[in-house]
Design an enzyme around this catalytic site. Structure first.
Site, short mmCIF file in Angstrom:
data_model
loop_
_atom_site.label_atom_id
_atom_site.label_comp_id
_atom_site.label_asym_id
_atom_site.label_seq_id
_atom_site.Cartn_x
_atom_site.Cartn_y
_atom_site.Cartn_z
N HIS A 247 24.07 -3.32 -0.93
CA HIS A 247 23.86 -1.96 -0.45
C HIS A 247 24.97 -1.08 -0.96
O HIS A 247 26.10 -1.53 -1.11
CB HIS A 247 23.84 -1.93 1.09
CG HIS A 247 23.20 -0.70 1.64
ND1 HIS A 247 23.89 0.45 1.86
CD2 HIS A 247 21.92 -0.45 1.99
CE1 HIS A 247 23.08 1.37 2.33
NE2 HIS A 247 21.86 0.86 2.41
N GLU A 305 15.82 -4.25 3.78
CA GLU A 305 14.52 -4.63 3.23
C GLU A 305 14.18 -6.11 3.45
O GLU A 305 13.01 -6.48 3.49
CB GLU A 305 14.48 -4.34 1.72
CG GLU A 305 14.85 -2.93 1.34
CD GLU A 305 13.80 -1.92 1.73
OE1 GLU A 305 13.03 -2.19 2.68
OE2 GLU A 305 13.77 -0.85 1.12
N1 COA Z 1 21.50 -9.33 -6.50
C1 COA Z 1 22.38 -9.70 -7.45
N2 COA Z 1 23.47 -8.97 -7.79
C2 COA Z 1 23.65 -7.83 -7.14
C3 COA Z 1 22.78 -7.38 -6.15
C4 COA Z 1 21.66 -8.17 -5.83
N3 COA Z 1 20.78 -7.81 -4.90
N4 COA Z 1 23.20 -6.19 -5.68
C5 COA Z 1 24.31 -5.89 -6.36
N5 COA Z 1 24.60 -6.89 -7.25
C6 COA Z 1 25.70 -6.96 -8.17
C7 COA Z 1 25.46 -6.06 -9.36
O1 COA Z 1 24.79 -6.74 -10.41
C8 COA Z 1 26.86 -5.66 -9.74
O2 COA Z 1 27.42 -6.69 -10.50
P1 COA Z 1 28.21 -6.36 -11.88
O3 COA Z 1 29.34 -5.48 -11.46
O4 COA Z 1 28.63 -7.71 -12.36
O5 COA Z 1 27.22 -5.66 -12.75
C9 COA Z 1 27.60 -5.61 -8.41
O6 COA Z 1 26.86 -6.43 -7.52
C10 COA Z 1 27.69 -4.22 -7.83
O7 COA Z 1 26.39 -3.66 -7.83
P2 COA Z 1 26.09 -2.11 -7.94
O8 COA Z 1 24.91 -1.92 -8.83
O9 COA Z 1 27.33 -1.35 -8.27
O10 COA Z 1 25.72 -1.75 -6.47
P3 COA Z 1 24.96 -0.46 -6.03
O11 COA Z 1 25.69 0.10 -4.90
O12 COA Z 1 24.72 0.48 -7.16
O13 COA Z 1 23.55 -1.07 -5.66
C11 COA Z 1 21.61 -1.71 -4.61
C12 COA Z 1 22.99 -1.10 -4.42
C13 COA Z 1 20.88 -1.73 -3.28
C14 COA Z 1 20.82 -0.84 -5.61
C15 COA Z 1 21.75 -3.15 -5.17
O14 COA Z 1 22.49 -3.93 -4.28
C16 COA Z 1 20.42 -3.79 -5.50
O15 COA Z 1 19.88 -3.59 -6.57
N6 COA Z 1 19.83 -4.59 -4.53
C17 COA Z 1 18.56 -5.23 -4.75
C18 COA Z 1 17.42 -4.28 -4.47
C19 COA Z 1 17.27 -3.97 -3.01
O16 COA Z 1 17.42 -4.82 -2.15
N7 COA Z 1 16.95 -2.71 -2.74
C20 COA Z 1 16.82 -2.21 -1.39
C21 COA Z 1 18.01 -1.40 -1.03
S1 COA Z 1 18.04 -0.96 0.69
#
Ligand code: COA
Length: 367
Positions: A247, A305
């Protein structure tokens, strides 16, 4: 110019009285109420009133709102024959986006829009199955009528309570991407329907509201608790993101996950079986371990989710309706934010930093 952040992390773009997300403590407060309290005691109409009027409704106010929501559902039902191909779309959010665009922008927006979305979502689902839409029963609560319009029968009270717990819990959540999108559109003095359509468009994506269907797909693909670790390791090795984890704001477990777990337990206590709860808990444990090993610096826990999928599955919703149902609930928050943005009265217009090629001189450009 200020330092840029491509995801606007940590940037405060509005003052709001609507909800506060504490990502360190794992706390969500909606207009002065902890989400746990609202989810246990309130129906969706209560929280709509809270968001739109600033206080929980009196009995008379609630009855009035419930009746007007019922009228709005009936009005939306009368609109169904005029929606063109909106309800024949393959994806529910595409259908919702198209159908919502047909609402009159001059209606008293919040009630009309929030009343219409469950009618559109249920009619879309039934259309995909070759079934006719079911007319709303305006005397029912929105949660009860939504389930009735989906399944055709008056649902048992436990399922209605489960649906209310879901709708209440996700009705608002700070400056999430879809709320921001809706507020940007509202800030241009565009109409409320357009702002809500913008919210729907943003919510549709799997990084925001599009994850719970894929969560259930993942649980099905894993199949059994003992396969969770190997399945997750393989997915992560292929560079995939695990749906339902991580998140932008929370550094601890999303508090809404626990609210949903409790709602599922209440359903089970009333003899409604939750087919995937045990598997989900095992997958959560395995995923947290696998994610901790790969990202020791970044706490990645269950987000809303993951247990959304399990709760809505237990309530009996098909997975295609998970994200449209999220939209039904979040529309209450969008409408409150749209009104708040209008009161703020200022165009949201940030800046970008140009990193393209330097300009050619006029002479060189014409040569
Ligand atoms: N599975 C695997 N790795 C994950 C992850 C997940 N669900 N969520 C974050 N990471 C990893 C990223 O790959 C990143 O790694 P890196 O630095 O080696 O590239 C690191 O954690 C940081 O992620 P980041 O993209 O900066 O986090 P964010 O704040 O932009 O993303 C979300 C938040 C929700 C978009 C992200 O956690 C995600 O894509 N989750 C899965 C989709 C989901 O559940 N969506 C519903 C959201 S309520």
């Amino acid at each position: 110019m200020a330092a840029s952040s491509s995801g606007l992390d940590g940037l405060v773009v509005a003052e709001t009285e609507l909800s506060e997300v504490d990502g360190e403590q794992g706390r969500l407060v909606i207009r002065g109420f902890d989400v746990e309290v609202l989810a246990e005691r309130s129906e969706f109409e209560d929280v709509c009133h809270l968001l739109w009027k600033g206080a929980l409704p009196s009995a008379a106010e609630k009855a009035g709102l419930r009746a007007r929501m019922g009228e709005a559902r009936s009005a939306a039902y009368r609109l169904l024959p005029h929606l063109g191909d909106a309800l024949t779309q393959a994806d529910g959010m595409t259908a919702l986006r198209a159908a919502t665009g047909h609402l009159s922008a001059s209606d008293p927006a919040a009630i009309s829009i929030v009343g219409a979305l469950p009618v559109f979502a249920s009619a879309w689902l039934r259309a995909t199955r070759g079934l006719p839409a079911i007319a709303p029963d305006p005397s029912l609560s929105l949660a009860a009528d939504y389930l009735r319009m989906i399944g055709g029968e008056l649902p048992q009270m436990a399922l209605v309570q489960g649906m209310d717990a879901y709708l209440v819990t996700v009705s608002d959540h700070g400056m999430n991407a879809s709320t921001f999108a809706a507020r940007v559109v509202a800030s241009t003095a565009s109409d409320d329907v357009s702002a809500v359509v913008a919210g729907i468009c943003a919510l549709k994506g799997p990084l925001h509201g599009g994850a719970p269907g894929p969560v259930l797909d993942m649980l099905d693909a894993i199949g059994a608790a003992e396969q969770a670790e190997a399945w997750l390791e393989q997915a992560l090795a292929q560079g995939e993101r695990i749906m339902g984890f991580g998140h932008r704001i929370y550094r601890v477990r999303d508090p809404r996950a626990a609210v949903f777990e409790q709602a599922i337990e209440r359903l089970q206590a009333q003899n409604v079986a939750s087919p995937r709860l045990a598997l989900a808990r095992a997958v959560e444990r395995a995923a947290e371990g696998a994610l901790r090993a790969r990202h020791p610096e970044r706490p990645l826990h269950t987000n809303v989710e993951f247990y959304t999928a399990v709760l809505l599955d237990t309530v009996g919703l098909p997975r295609e309706l998970f994200t449209p149902t999220f939209a039904v609930a979040r529309a209450a928050g969008w409408c409150a934010h749209i009104a708040e943005q209008r009161r703020a009265g200022r165009l949201i217009r940030p800046e970008s930093r140009y990193v393209g090629p330097p300009p050619l001189s006029r002479v060189a450009a014409l040569a």
